[in-house]
Design an enzyme around this catalytic site. Sequence first.
Site, PDB file in Angstrom:
ATOM      1  CE1 TYR A   1     -76.581 -14.816   3.959  1.00  0.00           C
ATOM      2  CE2 TYR A   1     -75.456 -13.523   5.626  1.00  0.00           C
ATOM      3  CZ  TYR A   1     -75.541 -13.988   4.331  1.00  0.00           C
ATOM      4  OH  TYR A   1     -74.573 -13.637   3.414  1.00  0.00           O
TER       5      TYR A   1
ATOM      6  CB  SER B   1     -66.700 -18.688   0.617  1.00  0.00           C
ATOM      7  OG  SER B   1     -68.033 -18.745   1.035  1.00  0.00           O
ATOM      8  N   PRO B   2     -63.494 -17.169   1.845  1.00  0.00           N
ATOM      9  CG  PRO B   2     -62.380 -15.910   3.466  1.00  0.00           C
ATOM     10  CD  PRO B   2     -63.755 -16.260   2.979  1.00  0.00           C
TER      11      PRO B   2
ATOM     12  N   GLY C   1     -62.695 -21.356   0.917  1.00  0.00           N
ATOM     13  CA  GLY C   1     -63.300 -22.352   0.034  1.00  0.00           C
ATOM     14  C   GLY C   1     -64.381 -23.156   0.721  1.00  0.00           C
TER      15      GLY C   1
ATOM     16  N   GLY D   1     -64.413 -24.219   3.663  1.00  0.00           N
ATOM     17  CA  GLY D   1     -63.783 -25.272   4.461  1.00  0.00           C
ATOM     18  C   GLY D   1     -62.837 -26.164   3.692  1.00  0.00           C
TER      19      GLY D   1
END
Length: 328
Positions: A56, A203-204, A206, A208
């Site tokens: 990252y 990314s729970p 989605g 955003g």
Amino acid sequence: MKYRFLGNTSIALSSIGLGCMGMNHGYGIPDDAESWATLEKAIDLGINFWDTADIYADGQNEVLISKILKPNRSKIFLATKFGFKPYTEGAFGGVDCSPKHMTQAIDASLLRLNADVIDLYYAHRIDPTVPIEEMVGAMAELVHQGKVRYLGLSEASPNTIRKAHMIHPISALQSEYSLVTREVETEIIPLCKQLKISFVPFSPLGRGLLTNTLNLSELSEQDFRKKQPRYQKDYEENNHNLARGFAAIALEKGCTPAQLALAWVLAQGDHIIPIPGTKKRKYLMENAAAVNIEITNQDERALEQLLQAYPNTGPRYNEDNMSYLDKS
């Protein structure tokens, strides 16, 4: 904050963790001051499970969080990852999970984080050129050396998870999971529960999509989603209708769409610990409140009906990103 245990341990982790990637990687323009304030707020809220990776921002994400991590080390359970080579002209340089690369990566991460030990060390992807026995064996050696406390895998197949767990206990398995990304429900999530491995969804929300605030026209050219199929015009109408319907269900329930999405993920198993990413305090506080929302059978039915009405959400990754997923 409520807490769940890490794998087959007595380590209590906040039921909702914090994904740090977006603070200076993948999602628009960084704001270091707000990110530091968000990290400090996470401590105040009892969010003790932080997630980063050496890839990252080419290591600068680890440097960023080190400012808050160092004086609060005993309050934070820190996860980072290795395996991706440095970027080359803005693109992934490939995967290298060899013991040689790992040995260099762990020392570099410890230096950037200004830390003596990593609580949870993930293989960011599975390298098809390195036998899993060799990779996990080398990771286990880091535990023996005191550089790492627990081991994890990211985006690994069921076969790989089983093999790895036989070599050294795997405490966490990380993969994308949300109401619009559910492939892991068939084998991965049940296997993790069986083996007492924490399942950690990234990314729970989605990316955003489920917050009903995503405007594709406003995404910067640096935004990761600009290159992913799900966020292109082909799926925009379906996903707009899905997000709007999702927001209506959340409104009726008396919570925000983000809170509903996180509460749904939490309800899928007590071994599941999502790590929504944010660099803003207001979203952090909103996410944290999701631990107090109960998902009823009626909620489950309403959400399933909505997804059946708008199923054309699009692939989560483009072909290049998909090529790095474990197929063994």
